[in-house]
Scaffold this motif. Sequence first.
Motif, PDB file in Angstrom:
ATOM      1  N   UNK A  11      38.932  32.054  43.720  1.00 30.91           N
ATOM      2  CA  UNK A  11      40.031  32.489  43.004  1.00 30.91           C
ATOM      3  C   UNK A  11      40.199  32.986  42.287  1.00 30.91           C
ATOM      4  N   UNK A  31      48.079  36.908  37.124  1.00 23.39           N
ATOM      5  CA  UNK A  31      49.503  37.004  36.837  1.00 23.39           C
ATOM      6  C   UNK A  31      49.975  38.966  37.163  1.00 23.39           C
ATOM      7  N   UNK A  32      50.859  39.524  37.843  1.00 21.90           N
ATOM      8  CA  UNK A  32      51.610  41.620  38.123  1.00 21.90           C
ATOM      9  C   UNK A  32      51.566  41.393  36.957  1.00 21.90           C
ATOM     10  N   UNK A  63      38.064  35.790  45.288  1.00 26.15           N
ATOM     11  CA  UNK A  63      39.142  37.082  45.952  1.00 26.15           C
ATOM     12  C   UNK A  63      40.412  36.605  44.288  1.00 26.15           C
ATOM     13  N   UNK A  64      41.003  38.383  44.868  1.00 24.59           N
ATOM     14  CA  UNK A  64      42.098  37.894  43.292  1.00 24.59           C
ATOM     15  C   UNK A  64      43.772  37.778  44.083  1.00 24.59           C
ATOM     16  N   UNK A  65      44.499  36.389  44.050  1.00 24.21           N
ATOM     17  CA  UNK A  65      45.569  36.446  43.969  1.00 24.21           C
ATOM     18  C   UNK A  65      46.404  36.579  43.208  1.00 24.21           C
ATOM     19  N   UNK A  66      47.529  37.428  43.242  1.00 23.19           N
ATOM     20  CA  UNK A  66      48.591  37.633  41.768  1.00 23.19           C
ATOM     21  C   UNK A  66      49.877  36.898  42.125  1.00 23.19           C
ATOM     22  N   UNK A  67      50.816  36.292  40.586  1.00 17.19           N
ATOM     23  CA  UNK A  67      51.086  35.780  40.885  1.00 17.19           C
ATOM     24  C   UNK A  67      52.339  36.797  41.007  1.00 17.19           C
ATOM     25  N   UNK A  95      50.899  28.345  45.074  1.00 18.30           N
ATOM     26  CA  UNK A  95      50.708  29.490  45.516  1.00 18.30           C
ATOM     27  C   UNK A  95      49.979  30.378  46.055  1.00 18.30           C
ATOM     28  N   UNK A 143      43.429  33.414  40.194  1.00 18.67           N
ATOM     29  CA  UNK A 143      45.421  33.565  39.888  1.00 18.67           C
ATOM     30  C   UNK A 143      45.753  34.432  38.700  1.00 18.67           C
ATOM     31  N   UNK A 171      32.178  34.240  46.492  1.00 23.40           N
ATOM     32  CA  UNK A 171      33.098  35.454  46.972  1.00 23.40           C
ATOM     33  C   UNK A 171      34.230  35.393  46.115  1.00 23.40           C
ATOM     34  N   UNK A 219      33.569  29.856  47.486  1.00 21.88           N
ATOM     35  CA  UNK A 219      34.842  30.987  47.689  1.00 21.88           C
ATOM     36  C   UNK A 219      35.229  30.575  46.304  1.00 21.88           C
TER      37      UNK A 219
END
Lengths: 549, 170
Positions: A239, A243-244, A280-284, A299, A241, A278, A237
Amino acid sequence: MNLEDLAEIAEQSVEAEKSQRHCVRVCMAASCQSSGAGAVLEGLRQHAKQDADGGVHVKPVGCMGLCSAGPLVSVDATESKTEVMYKDVKPDDTEELYAGLDGAPLERLRCPTDIPFFACQQRIVLKNSGIIDPENLDDYIAAGGYSSLVRAVTEMTPADVLREVKQSGLRGRGGGGYPAGLKWSTVAMAPEPHKFVICNADEGDPGAFMDRAVLESDPHRVLEGMALAGYAIGAEHAYVYIRAEYPLAVERLKKAIKQATKKGLLGRRISDTTFNFEIEIRLGAGAFVCGEETALMASIQGLRGQPRPRPPYPAEEGLWECPTLINNVETLANIPSILARGGDWFKGIGTETSTGTKVFALAGRIAHSGLIEVPMGIRLREIVEQIGGGIPDGRRFKAVQTGGPSGGCLPEEHLDMSVEYDTLRSAGSIMGSGGMIVMDETSSMVDVARYFMEFCMTESCGKCVPCRAGTVQMHELLDKIAEGRATQADLDLLEELCDVVQATSLCGLGQTAPNPVLSTLRYFRHEYDEKLRPESERLPPLPVVTGDH
Amino acid sequence: MLMDRPRTERTAVVAPPDDDKRWKIIDVTMRRNGYAGHALIETLHAVQSCFGYLEDRSLRYVAMSLQLPLSKVYGVATFYHLFTLKPQGEHTCVICTGTACYIKGSRGLVSAIEARYGVNPGQTTEDNALSVLSARCIGSCGVAPTVVLDGDVLGEQTPDSLIAELQEIV
C-alpha cells in the motif's frame, strides 16, 4: 520485460533526444503550477507546433528545486549541451524565450545554474527530478529505471538484495533514523506466508514537502523501491498511504502504477519470474498522527488513526496481523540507486553513521526556498548561507527549525554543526523528515513554540491522557506566557509538564510534542524570561512583517 | 484482489436513500472493496467528493451497506480533519497554516478575511457564498504564504492580494 527490453527502450529515447534540436523542460510540480507553469507549458508547445523547422521538444517535468523562483524552464539540460535555465517565466515571455533558443539566451529571465543552490547539491533521490517527464514510463526507463528491479528478480536472490541494503547503512528517512536493513531483515525472517509493504507518504509535518516533490516528479522510483523491498522480504502486496491533500501526487502515482502494471513491471509474474507484486493506494484524510506507523495501519484498515503500544512491532505483527514493512517515501526512493550502484557506493557518501544524502525542504525567511538534496554531514551554515542564499532584506538569522512539531529550533552557534541523525539529536532537535524552516529576528520563539503546541494539541488523537490533556495544558501555559500574563511558577510548571508528557505518552506524537518548547527554552530562554517581566520593563518588540517579499 | 485480507465479499444489502445518480459512484467504491468494513474511509472520501460533505443520511447509508455500527462510522467521520459534516459555501478558501506560511504571515491573511467577511477558518458566510478553511500544510512552502481558492493554489499572498482575489469571485 527483461534487461534487453529496458536497454532497447532507453536506446530509443536517447536516439530520439539526439535528433531533437532543443529540449525545453517546464517544471510542472505543484509550486510552479500554482505560479502559472501550465500556461507557460501550453505557450511553449504552441510555439513548437508552429515552428516550421520543428525539432523542439517541450516537455513537462517534475520539481527543479528552486520553488521560490518558479515557474522554472530549463533548456537543453543534456551532457552535450550547456543548460540554460529561466526563472519567473510568465506566459507572455514564452515567445521571446522561444526565439532565444537558437540565438542569444534571454538574459532578463536567466537563472544561473552555477550558484551554490544547484552546485552544492548531490542528487540521488532527486536524480531524475526536473529531468524526466513523471507521467512517461519510457522516460524513467531511459534514465536507468526499473533495471535494478529486473536485475534483482532475474539475477539476484532476496538475500542478495537484503545484503546490499544492509551494507549501504541506509537509515529511515521519515525521521526516526532506524536502520533500513535491520527492519527489512526482521520482516524477511518472519515465518508467516503473507507479508505487506507500506510506503508511508503521509507527510504531515507542516513545512515539509520532500515526499510530495518526489512522488510528483519521479513516482516510478518509489514504486521500484517498493517492489525491491517486496522481493527482499517476501511480500506480494503493498500500500501507498498518501495524504489526500496532495491530489497531483495521487494522480501521478495512480497513473504510474497503471503504466508499470501494463508493461509487466508490477503485478503478476514480473519479468516472467514467479515474483508478483501489487500496489494499492490508500488516501489519508487529514490526521497528522497517521504518520505514526501503528496509527497508519489502523487507518488503512478503515479505523480511526489511533496508535497502539509497541511491541509487537509492525515487522512482527502489522497490517491484518501480518508482518509489515513500513518505510518512508524517501527511504524507498533510495533503494533503486543502492541496488544499481551497490551498498558500498552509498556508504561512501555522507558520514559513517549517517550514510547517503538527505532531501530537505528549505523554506521560511530565506532567499532561495525550495527542495535540496545534500550529502549527510554537510554543515548547517552551508545550507542556510550558501545554498539558501542567506536571510533576505538585511535581517539577521535567528534560528533554523528542523523536524517539524517533533523537532527543535537551533540557534546561530549551532550553524557549524554537521547534519547527522545523532548530532541533531544531541543538540535538542531531530533530523525529522526534512522540513527546514529558517527564522529571522522578527520571529518570537515563544510564539513559535506556541504554534507547534497548538498543532500537537489539535492533532493529538486523544487515546492517551498525557498527550490529550498535557498538550492542552502546555498550550494554555504558552498562551499565558506569550501574552505576558504568566509568572515564574507557570514557566516552572510548563517545564515539569514537558518532562511528564515526554516520558509517559503512548506514541511519538506525544513523546516529542514538548521538543519545540524544550529546544526554545534551551537556546532562547531569555525570550521566555522577557515575557515574564512586568510590561513596563519589557523591550519593545520588533515589528512583525506579514507576507512581504 | 488480495487473498489474505479478511473479506466479507458481499453484495449490496440496502438501496440508496433516493434515486440521485451520485449514489452509483458510492456503490462502485463499496463493491470494489467487497463491502468490507475496511473500505469505510475510501467510501467516505467518495461520498464527500460527490456530495461535498457527509450528511446524516449518507453516514447511515454507508453504515448499513458496510454493516458497521453508526457509532463507528460517525467516529471515523469526525476523527479525520478532511471530512466535513457541514455543507460548504459556494466558494471555498483554504488558508495554509503550515510552518513556512505561519512564519511568512498566514495570520495576516486570516485576520484580513475576518475583517472583510466576518468569518474565521471553519465558518461559512451567512449568504453561503464563502467557506473559509485552514489546512495544516499543502506542501507549497516554496511560495509561502499560500491559499487554495476553489481548488487553485495561489502562492505569495498578502492580505491585500488575497482580498482582491476574493472580491472578484464572491
